[in-house]
Design an enzyme around this catalytic site. Structure first.
Site, mmCIF file in Angstrom:
data_model
loop_
_atom_site.group_PDB
_atom_site.id
_atom_site.type_symbol
_atom_site.label_atom_id
_atom_site.label_comp_id
_atom_site.label_asym_id
_atom_site.label_seq_id
_atom_site.Cartn_x
_atom_site.Cartn_y
_atom_site.Cartn_z
ATOM 1 N N TYR A 73 -3.412 5.621 5.402
ATOM 2 C CA TYR A 73 -3.534 4.622 4.342
ATOM 3 C C TYR A 73 -2.937 5.139 3.032
ATOM 4 O O TYR A 73 -2.129 4.456 2.384
ATOM 5 C CB TYR A 73 -4.998 4.258 4.139
ATOM 6 C CG TYR A 73 -5.267 3.531 2.839
ATOM 7 C CD1 TYR A 73 -4.777 2.243 2.623
ATOM 8 C CD2 TYR A 73 -5.996 4.146 1.812
ATOM 9 C CE1 TYR A 73 -5.003 1.589 1.428
ATOM 10 C CE2 TYR A 73 -6.226 3.493 0.616
ATOM 11 C CZ TYR A 73 -5.729 2.215 0.423
ATOM 12 O OH TYR A 73 -5.952 1.570 -0.766
ATOM 13 N N ALA B 4 -1.651 -7.391 -1.728
ATOM 14 C CA ALA B 4 -1.777 -7.454 -0.271
ATOM 15 C C ALA B 4 -1.657 -6.071 0.350
ATOM 16 O O ALA B 4 -0.663 -5.370 0.155
ATOM 17 C CB ALA B 4 -0.719 -8.382 0.312
ATOM 18 N N GLY C 152 -3.763 -12.828 -2.716
ATOM 19 C CA GLY C 152 -4.409 -13.460 -3.859
ATOM 20 C C GLY C 152 -5.731 -14.122 -3.582
ATOM 21 O O GLY C 152 -6.420 -14.531 -4.524
ATOM 22 N N GLY D 269 -7.966 -10.508 -6.011
ATOM 23 C CA GLY D 269 -7.234 -11.736 -6.286
ATOM 24 C C GLY D 269 -8.117 -12.828 -6.852
ATOM 25 O O GLY D 269 -7.757 -13.506 -7.828
#
Length: 352
Positions: A181, A81, A9, A14
C-alpha cells in the site's frame, strides 16, 4: 464556471469535503465506484452534499474516464480514490496496484486525451510512505532502521535501542515504504509529480496521518482502530492493546483533514514539497483507548503483548509546514474527536 472533480468522492473524505467544495466552486463532481467494502449498499451516501453530482465509474477504466470527461472539464482535481488496507495490500497487491497506480495513470491519460488539463491537482497521500520513519541516535544523527524484524518483536523489544523516533516531515524525513500500500501511494506521488511538471499543472500532495471520525465506514475492517475501539468499549468490554500499549500515533479528526484538503484546492502559493497533516499532538494507543473507555464507562484497556509483523512503532506529523503553507491549524483535540466519533456511532442503528 469553476469545476472541481473529486475521485473517490463518495467516500469518507469525499463526503466530508463536499459541502465546503460546493460552497466554493460552481460545480462539484464526485467520481466513485461505490465499492462494497466501503459502501455495503451501492447508493448515494446521505452525507454527500446534495449539490454534488455523483458519477458512478471506475478509475481504472479508460472508457469510464472518457465518458466522465465528455461532460466535465475540471479546473481542479482532488484525487482521493485509493485502496487503503495496509495488511490487505500484501494479499491483494494487484488490486492495490491497479487502483492506486493504474487508476492514477488512467486519469492522467484521459485528461490529456480529452485536452482537459486542470490547473491544479490535490493528492491525498499517506504517512505510510515513511515506513518506520527516521530515528535519532544519542549523538544526534538520524538513521532509518527499517521494519522491525519478527525476532525483535517476538522478544518483546519494541523500540530500537539507544534511539528516539522523530516526527514525520517531508522536507526532513525520507520516504521508506514498508508495505505494498505504501509503495503504491509513493508511486502516485512520483507519477503525478513528473506528469504535472511536464504539463504545467500545480500539484499539491497531503500526507495524512490516521484519519478518523463521524462518517467513517463501520463495515470496512481496514478503516482504522478508533471506531473499532469505540465499538468494543460500547459493548462494555476492555480494549486490547498490542505490544506494550505505548505505540505512538497521530489521530487526526476528519473535520481537520477536510479543512486541509479544501485549503489545498484554494491556496495560492503552496510549493511542490508534500505537506504532512496530523492533529498537532501525538498520543499513545493506550491514551486513545483510555479516552474512549472513559467516554463509555468501560473497563480499563489491557495490554496483550500481541503484535503484527510490519506494524510501524511510532508515527506522528510535524504540522508546522502545513500551518505556514496552507494557513491551516488543527482545531480538535483527541478528547474532542473521540466525543464526536462516539456520539455519531451511538446514533447509528444496529451498531454493537
Amino acid at each position: 464556471m469553476s469545476t472541481v472533480l473529486v475521485t473517490g468522492g463518495a467516500g469518507f473524505i469525499g463526503c466530508a469535503i463536499s459541502t465546503a467544495l460546493a460552497d466554493r466552486y460552481d460545480r462539484v463532481v464526485a467520481f466513485d465506484n461505490l465499492h462494497p467494502q466501503v459502501h455495503p449498499q451501492p447508493v448515494r451516501p446521505a452525507a454527500l452534499d446534495a449539490r454534488v453530482e455523483l458519477v458512478v465509474g471506475d478509475v481504472t477504466s479508460a472508457e469510464d474516464w472518457d465518458s466522465l470527461l465528455a461532460g466535465v472539464a475540471p479546473d481542479v482535481v482532488v484525487h482521493l480514490a485509493a485502496e487503503t488496507g495496509t495488511g490487505q495490500s500484501l494479499s491483494e497487491s494487484t488490486r492495490h496496484g491497479a487502483v492506486n497506480v493504474v487508476g492514477t495513470t488512467q486519469m492522467l491519460d484521459a485528461l490529456r486525451r480529452t485536452e482537459h488539463l486542470p490547473g491544479r491537482i490535490v493528492l491525498t497521500s499517506s504517512r505510510a510512505v515513511y515506513g518506520e520513519g527516521a530515528w535519532r541516535q544519542a549523538d544526534g544523527n538520524l538513521f532509518y532502521p527499517g521494519p522491525r524484524p519478527h525476532a525483535m518483536l517476538e522478544a518483546g523489544r519494541w523500540d530500537f535501542p539507544d534511539a528516539e523516533p522523530t516526527a514525520m516531515r517531508a522536507d526532513l524525513v525520507e520516504p521508506r515504504p514498508a508495505s505494498v500500500y505504501a509503495a503504491t501511494k509513493l508511486t502516485q506521488e512520483h507519477v503525478l509529480s513528473v506528469w504535472s511538471d511536464a504539463h504545467g499543472v500545480d500539484l499539491r500532495v497531503l500526507r495524512l496521518q490516521n484519519v478518523y471520525g463521524p462518517g467513517q465506514s463501520l463495515s470496512n475492517p481496514y478503516t482504522g482502530i478508533m471506531s473499532l475501539f469505540c465499538r468494543i468499549a460500547k459493548r462494555g468490554e476492555s480494549i486490547p492493546l498490542y505490544e506494550d500499549g505505548e505505540v505512538r500515533r497521530d489521530f487526526v479528526l476528519i473535520d481537520d483533514v477536510a479543512d486541509a484538503v479544501v485549503r489545498a484546492t484554494t491556496a495560492e502559493q503552496v510549493g511542490p514539497e508534500p505537506i504532512d497533516i496530523g492533529s498537532g499532538e501525538t498520543q499513545t494507543i493506550r491514551t486513545a483507548a483510555e479516552t474512549i473507555a472513559a467516554r463509555y464507562g468501560a473497563p480499563a484497556p489491557h495490554v496483550t503483548g500481541q503484535f503484527r509483523d510490519g506494524d510501524v512503532r511510532h508515527a506522528w506529523a510535524d504540522v508546522a509546514p502545513a500551518r505556514e503553507r496552507l494557513g491551516w491549524e488543527p482545531q480538535f483535540s483527541l478528547k474532542d474527536g473521540v466525543e464526536r466519533l462516539a456520539a455519531w456511532i451511538d446514533d447509528q442503528p444496529g451498531v454493537e
